[in-house]
Each structure stands twice: as C-alpha cells, then as structure tokens.
Design a protein around this motif. Structure first.
Motif, PDB file in Angstrom:
ATOM      1  N   PHE A 172      -9.917  -8.883 -33.994  1.00  0.00           N
ATOM      2  CA  PHE A 172      -9.547  -7.925 -35.031  1.00  0.00           C
ATOM      3  C   PHE A 172     -10.827  -7.494 -35.722  1.00  0.00           C
ATOM      4  N   GLY A 173     -10.966  -6.204 -35.926  1.00  0.00           N
ATOM      5  CA  GLY A 173     -12.205  -5.717 -36.521  1.00  0.00           C
ATOM      6  C   GLY A 173     -12.069  -4.313 -37.041  1.00  0.00           C
ATOM      7  N   VAL A 174     -13.227  -3.702 -37.248  1.00  0.00           N
ATOM      8  CA  VAL A 174     -13.291  -2.430 -37.950  1.00  0.00           C
ATOM      9  C   VAL A 174     -14.217  -1.447 -37.241  1.00  0.00           C
ATOM     10  N   ALA A 175     -14.139  -0.216 -37.667  1.00  0.00           N
ATOM     11  CA  ALA A 175     -15.061   0.822 -37.197  1.00  0.00           C
ATOM     12  C   ALA A 175     -16.445   0.540 -37.763  1.00  0.00           C
ATOM     13  N   HIS A 176     -17.452   0.774 -36.964  1.00  0.00           N
ATOM     14  CA  HIS A 176     -18.845   0.471 -37.343  1.00  0.00           C
ATOM     15  C   HIS A 176     -19.350   1.254 -38.546  1.00  0.00           C
ATOM     16  N   ASP A 177     -18.743   2.398 -38.798  1.00  0.00           N
ATOM     17  CA  ASP A 177     -19.281   3.257 -39.851  1.00  0.00           C
ATOM     18  C   ASP A 177     -18.571   3.115 -41.197  1.00  0.00           C
ATOM     19  N   LEU A 178     -17.739   2.085 -41.342  1.00  0.00           N
ATOM     20  CA  LEU A 178     -17.156   1.831 -42.658  1.00  0.00           C
ATOM     21  C   LEU A 178     -18.230   1.237 -43.569  1.00  0.00           C
ATOM     22  N   PRO A 179     -18.179   1.524 -44.839  1.00  0.00           N
ATOM     23  CA  PRO A 179     -19.154   0.926 -45.762  1.00  0.00           C
ATOM     24  C   PRO A 179     -19.112  -0.612 -45.672  1.00  0.00           C
ATOM     25  N   PRO A 180     -20.266  -1.266 -45.730  1.00  0.00           N
ATOM     26  CA  PRO A 180     -20.317  -2.732 -45.607  1.00  0.00           C
ATOM     27  C   PRO A 180     -19.412  -3.464 -46.599  1.00  0.00           C
ATOM     28  N   GLU A 181     -19.305  -2.943 -47.824  1.00  0.00           N
ATOM     29  CA  GLU A 181     -18.439  -3.587 -48.822  1.00  0.00           C
ATOM     30  C   GLU A 181     -16.979  -3.555 -48.371  1.00  0.00           C
ATOM     31  N   LEU A 182     -16.556  -2.436 -47.796  1.00  0.00           N
ATOM     32  CA  LEU A 182     -15.193  -2.308 -47.306  1.00  0.00           C
ATOM     33  C   LEU A 182     -14.972  -3.223 -46.098  1.00  0.00           C
ATOM     34  N   GLN A 183     -15.950  -3.300 -45.212  1.00  0.00           N
ATOM     35  CA  GLN A 183     -15.848  -4.214 -44.064  1.00  0.00           C
ATOM     36  C   GLN A 183     -15.630  -5.645 -44.548  1.00  0.00           C
ATOM     37  N   GLU A 184     -16.355  -6.052 -45.572  1.00  0.00           N
ATOM     38  CA  GLU A 184     -16.209  -7.415 -46.104  1.00  0.00           C
ATOM     39  C   GLU A 184     -14.831  -7.626 -46.730  1.00  0.00           C
TER      40      GLU A 184
END
Length: 178
Positions: free
Chosen positions: A144-156
């Motif tokens: 499970f993961g995220v798109a590479h271009d999401l802001p780092p704070e949002l990824q966390e």
C-alpha cells in the motif's frame, strides 16, 4: 493518490507509475508474506513440478507474482519451462485458476495460498478437493502506498493512517482473518 498494488505488479507501479510503497498488511504471527502453491486436483497423476510436462496449467496473468512471474523463475530453475514444457492458459484471476483445477478444467495452477485458504473457508470447495504439490518460500503481500508527487507531509500522514488503523475492529478483519 493512494493504492494497494499486488506484489507482482509493484515493480511496474514503482518503475512506470511513480508508486511509493509504504506498508503491507502484517499477519498476527508478525509475517507479511504469502506463498505460491502449485495445486492440482486430488485425483490428478501430477505429483511434482516435473510432472507438469505436456499438461494444461492455469497461470493467473502476466503481472501476477505467484500466478505467473514466480513460477516462470522457480519452475525454470527446476528444469520445467512454462510455455515450453507445458501449456500456459491465463485464467485472469486466482479464483478462476483455483476453481478451474477443482472442476478439472486445468491440470494444475500456481496460485497464492492466501486466496486458496479464503476460498476454502468460504466453502467454495472442500479441503480434500485439491493437493498442493509445491510451495514456495513466502513473498511480500500487497504493498500500500502513494503517488510519488504528493507532498512529503501528506505522505507521512497517509502512512500514519495505515499504521494506526484499527484493523481488528474493521470489516476487513472478517475477510483477512490471519
């Protein structure tokens, strides 16, 4: 922006789509894996990987790890080359491969053990309908993961949502009992 990607497709998602894996579901015993099981019908004469020669074997799809990629590597190392030593028939999904073996539409199928277990627990076939003639070491489960271009704070924050989720009290816990 958030996705679950099966282990076989994860390298494609990372390399071609910019997917950033963050977490995988963990079993209660602390492991995160599943195995490739080569199944056949209980009445089959197939007793080993070598016995696949000349048979009709259901693979899931080219992007499936346990249903195509891993058997090509693992069986090849055992001297059995899928598509050369046996006929590969793509079923489209693990469920189709499993039920195709149960109904004797295919001679055998490499599938994910966790799918076999869930289908058996649902009563879709009896335990003794199938025989496992080979089982691999564990592979990682869905990433499970995220798109590479999401802001780092949002990824966390998304990662925190996954890791703090009360899985045991969720509807998912009924489906993924382990």
């Amino acid at each position: 922006h958030i996705a679950g990607v099966a282990s076989g497709a994860t390298p494609y998602a990372v390399n071609l789509g910019g997917f950033v894996p963050q977490v995988a579901m963990e079993k209660f015993d602390g492991t995160t894996g599943y195995t490739l099981q080569l199944i056949t019908h209980r009445d089959s004469t197939i007793k080993s990987v070598a016995d696949l020669k000349g048979k009709r074997v259901a693979h899931v799809a080219p992007s499936s790890n346990s249903g195509d990629t891993a058997p090509r590597v693992l069986f090849g190392a055992m001297g059995i080359k899928p598509g050369v030593d046996y006929e590969v028939l793509y079923s489209g999904k693990h469920d189709n491969s499993i039920m195709g073996v149960v109904n004797k539409d295919y001679d055998a199928a490499p599938v994910a053990n966790n799918v076999v277990d869930r289908m058996r627990e649902r009563g879709m076939f009896k335990k003794d309908d199938l025989r496992v003639i080979y089982e691999s070491r564990p592979f990682p489960r869905t990433a499970f993961g995220v798109a590479h271009d999401l802001p780092p704070e949002l990824q966390e924050k998304i990662k925190l949502a996954f890791t703090s989720f009360d899985f045991k009290s969720s509807k998912l816990a009924k489906e993924f009992k382990d």
